[in-house]
Design an enzyme around this catalytic site. Sequence first.
Site, short mmCIF file in Angstrom:
data_model
loop_
_atom_site.label_atom_id
_atom_site.label_comp_id
_atom_site.label_asym_id
_atom_site.label_seq_id
_atom_site.Cartn_x
_atom_site.Cartn_y
_atom_site.Cartn_z
N GLU A 188 0.77 -1.25 0.00
CA GLU A 188 0.00 0.00 0.00
C GLU A 188 0.80 1.30 0.00
OE1 GLU A 188 -2.66 -0.10 3.33
OE2 GLU A 188 -3.94 -1.61 2.40
N GLU A 380 -5.71 -8.56 1.49
CA GLU A 380 -6.37 -8.11 2.72
C GLU A 380 -7.82 -7.77 2.42
OE1 GLU A 380 -4.53 -4.87 4.93
OE2 GLU A 380 -2.54 -5.67 4.49
#
Length: 475
Positions: A188, A380
Amino acid sequence: MKKIIVTLSLIILSGIAVKAQNKKPFLWGVATAAYQVEGGYQTDGKGESKWDYLTNKVGVTQFLIGEKQTANVAINMYDRTQYLKDIELMKKLGVNSYRFSLDWSRIIPDGTGAVNEKALAHYDQLIDDVKAAGLEPIVTLYHFDYPFVLMQKGGWGNPDMIKWYTKYASIVLNRYGKKVKKFITFNEPYIEFFLVETLLNFDQSKASESVRYAQQMHKAHNQLVANATVTKLYHKLKLGGLIGITLNLAPGVPWNANNPKDVKAAKFQDLLLNRLFLDPLFKGKYPKEAIDSLHKYDPTFKPSAKDMALIASQKPDFLGINYYQPAIVKHEDSQMTTKWVENNPDTIKANTGPVRPEYLYKTLMRLKNEYGNPITLITENGTGYKTEDRRIGNKVSDPLRADYIKRHISAALQAKKEGANLIGYTVWSGWDNFEWVFGYTKRFGLIYVDFDTQERIPKQSYFEYQKIIQENIKL
Ligand code: BGC
């Protein structure tokens, strides 16, 4: 005749190989990240990481929760006795993969110099233990943490980070590449730079939020170059596995679809959150509109042709997707003049929290339709609550999480059915853990953790996930 037979058998054999490839079981997993779970703050010669510094010295959790919390102990997963019990819980859950990250400051405590054999041996053992339990290890090389000494040298704003990271990555890939078949270079970049660093303003810069926001682009770019450099290195090593990167993707959705200003703001959010990373990774260039907007605040971002050629030549083998919720965007007039307010990052307000599995489906279908249908792995997906997880005796009920997971899996499998190249699904997280600036106040786990005693209790969502895996075992 002989030639025909040889050719025929080759065709048949390659057919079997392709079939075997396609038959790889769908990956069901849970995820963690080193800083959030390991503890062992100074064990085995670990160096200080950026997050050790931020929590212990800056007191970063005070910004949000008004209390100084650290992950010095976290959920004690550096300890083998503890993590073996946790592996047992994963086995019972029925997952066949475990995503976790390695801590750079354990492996090279001063960032660039001597390698710490004790840390390497620890991760060797962890990987072996995970595999012995029948789980595929999916290893993230870097999940928001790096040695603090490198932060003092400018962190990702310093282009030398590319060579420092490559050295670290090369040690990891050479050491574990034979037994780990999926590596993730970064987790990320958007959240690390655009959200967390801009909001917290670690460097206490006097620049406005928009200027700081635009400046983060230099850091994101250095990470993308490092990603391409390490991807190239990995392929050169011919280890026979896959290397990818994980992005947090979320469609930009207008708060009010009938308000053109909200529609425009949502498009802009999509540009920064999704396209700013997807386009260079899969199309070899940054979206012009994003660069133009960021240039208004910081005109110095000019990536070289060499960097762009490298990025374009090194598509990830797979894309890790972290999906939580869509970015619901509302245009807000700020104190700035309305002439340039449309493209002003300060006007973007993402309303976090809505449970909208259809946007996970849309994200997967968009990758299929607009980005060449790369191999994707949901690295995720999950949801965090402050007070929703209720413990009564030895039972923890979390109906909202159980429902959330069920609906998101069904959306993901629908996209797979319609041709999205999805190879697996991972819940964030297996365990309640240290939730960055929220410390221990937000729980994301399928397994409840008593942070004082380290006791574990599988929650209702754990049993729901277990059931879903059993029902879909043939996928
Ligand atoms: C991160 C995790 C984090 C989770 C929940 C993701 O952005 O990769 O480290 O705990 O979201 O906030």
